[in-house]
Design a protein around this motif. Structure first.
Motif, PDB file in Angstrom:
ATOM      1  N   MET A 215      44.605  37.993  34.650  1.00 49.56           N
ATOM      2  CA  MET A 215      45.456  39.171  34.830  1.00 49.56           C
ATOM      3  C   MET A 215      44.692  40.353  35.426  1.00 49.56           C
ATOM      4  O   MET A 215      45.265  41.182  36.105  1.00 49.56           O
ATOM      5  CB  MET A 215      46.072  39.585  33.495  1.00 49.56           C
ATOM      6  CG  MET A 215      47.038  38.574  32.917  1.00 49.56           C
ATOM      7  SD  MET A 215      48.555  38.441  33.851  1.00 49.56           S
ATOM      8  CE  MET A 215      49.237  40.071  33.630  1.00 49.56           C
ATOM      9  N   ALA A 216      43.423  40.432  35.158  1.00 47.37           N
ATOM     10  CA  ALA A 216      42.579  41.512  35.683  1.00 47.37           C
ATOM     11  C   ALA A 216      41.272  40.879  36.139  1.00 47.37           C
ATOM     12  O   ALA A 216      40.637  40.161  35.378  1.00 47.37           O
ATOM     13  CB  ALA A 216      42.316  42.555  34.603  1.00 47.37           C
ATOM     14  N   LYS A 217      40.884  41.122  37.361  1.00 49.63           N
ATOM     15  CA  LYS A 217      39.657  40.544  37.918  1.00 49.63           C
ATOM     16  C   LYS A 217      38.471  41.422  37.529  1.00 49.63           C
ATOM     17  O   LYS A 217      38.149  42.384  38.210  1.00 49.63           O
ATOM     18  CB  LYS A 217      39.753  40.429  39.438  1.00 49.63           C
ATOM     19  CG  LYS A 217      40.937  39.625  39.923  1.00 49.63           C
ATOM     20  CD  LYS A 217      40.811  38.168  39.562  1.00 49.63           C
ATOM     21  CE  LYS A 217      41.948  37.389  40.215  1.00 49.63           C
ATOM     22  NZ  LYS A 217      42.120  36.088  39.639  1.00 49.63           N
ATOM     23  N   ARG A 218      37.860  41.094  36.414  1.00 48.04           N
ATOM     24  CA  ARG A 218      36.721  41.882  35.932  1.00 48.04           C
ATOM     25  C   ARG A 218      35.420  41.138  36.204  1.00 48.04           C
ATOM     26  O   ARG A 218      35.364  39.918  36.086  1.00 48.04           O
ATOM     27  CB  ARG A 218      36.885  42.169  34.442  1.00 48.04           C
ATOM     28  CG  ARG A 218      38.097  43.070  34.189  1.00 48.04           C
ATOM     29  CD  ARG A 218      38.310  43.367  32.748  1.00 48.04           C
ATOM     30  NE  ARG A 218      39.512  44.191  32.588  1.00 48.04           N
ATOM     31  CZ  ARG A 218      40.131  44.378  31.437  1.00 48.04           C
ATOM     32  NH1 ARG A 218      39.652  43.834  30.336  1.00 48.04           N
ATOM     33  NH2 ARG A 218      41.211  45.131  31.373  1.00 48.04           N
ATOM     34  N   PRO A 219      34.358  41.862  36.526  1.00 46.34           N
ATOM     35  CA  PRO A 219      33.113  41.209  36.928  1.00 46.34           C
ATOM     36  C   PRO A 219      32.423  40.411  35.823  1.00 46.34           C
ATOM     37  O   PRO A 219      31.687  39.474  36.122  1.00 46.34           O
ATOM     38  CB  PRO A 219      32.214  42.369  37.370  1.00 46.34           C
ATOM     39  CG  PRO A 219      33.099  43.531  37.558  1.00 46.34           C
ATOM     40  CD  PRO A 219      34.293  43.310  36.689  1.00 46.34           C
ATOM     41  N   LEU A 220      32.627  40.788  34.571  1.00 47.98           N
ATOM     42  CA  LEU A 220      31.894  40.146  33.479  1.00 47.98           C
ATOM     43  C   LEU A 220      32.855  39.626  32.431  1.00 47.98           C
ATOM     44  O   LEU A 220      33.744  40.355  31.979  1.00 47.98           O
ATOM     45  CB  LEU A 220      30.919  41.151  32.845  1.00 47.98           C
ATOM     46  CG  LEU A 220      30.081  40.666  31.660  1.00 47.98           C
ATOM     47  CD1 LEU A 220      29.183  39.500  32.057  1.00 47.98           C
ATOM     48  CD2 LEU A 220      29.259  41.821  31.095  1.00 47.98           C
TER      49      LEU A 220
END
Length: 195
Positions: free
Chosen positions: A134-139
């Motif tokens: 749902m959210a492209k987060r780096p970590l």
């Protein structure tokens, strides 16, 4: 530059020391797999990495958005998988993704309207993991994400791991079993129980 750095940290639970002088760096494009027996401090270390707990000593540096998924799925039993995911997304300013597409990608689209309490352990885990899409987060910081998954679920999650590292994201993960061999860029970091 690392996405997460833990420098010379010491931590424990209660009065019991679990680690002293531990350093850990998670680089873009990598999967760091924490291993060790029960009681070695894997979950506590993940909580420190996620910023949910403070170490007794040492420094944490993480300046990128992250996904935290603990051992529990954090799903309300009376809500459906779709309702749970939408409620989570409504609280996230960076989660514009489609609930239905995320659930479909994790193989739980057909049960998206059932109350979560009626889902199998694997379906609950897949619904919780759908947040990653749902959210492209780096970590990503994940505690036992493979628990409850069948063979197909393991393959789906391995593919998600490889997609994350291919876009130079990183993953810090615990698992009692080895990660699927198809997961690329694995670094294994064993933790031991201190005497």
């Amino acid at each position: 530059m690392a996405l997460l750095d833990l420098a010379d940290i010491s931590f424990g639970r209660g009065l019991r020391t679990l680690a002293e002088g531990l350093s850990l760096s998670v680089a873009p494009g990598s999967v760091v797999h924490l291993t060790g027996p029960n009681g070695a401090g894997k979950t506590t270390l993940l909580e420190i990495a996620a910023g949910l707990r403070r170490p007794w000593q040492g420094q944490r540096r993480c300046e990128v958005p992250l996904h935290w998924l603990g051992h529990r799925n954090a799903l309300a039993a009376s809500l459906s998988a779709a309702q749970n995911l939408q409620a989570w997304a409504d609280l996230q300013p960076d989660a514009p993704g489609s609930v239905r597409e995320a659930l479909h990608a994790l193989g739980v689209d057909r049960v998206r309207h059932r109350p979560t309490r009626d889902l199998s352990a694997g379906q609950k885990r897949r619904a919780a993991l759908a947040r990653l899409l749902m959210a492209k987060r780096p970590l990503w910081i994940l505690d036992e994400p493979f628990d409850g998954l069948d063979h197909a679920g393991l393959a789906d999650l391995a593919a998600l791991f490889n997609d994350q590292t291919a876009r130079q994201g990183a993953i810090l993960v615990t698992s009692h079993q080895p990660l699927p061999a198809r997961v690329r860029c694995q670094v294994v970091m064993p933790l031991a129980v201190l005497p």
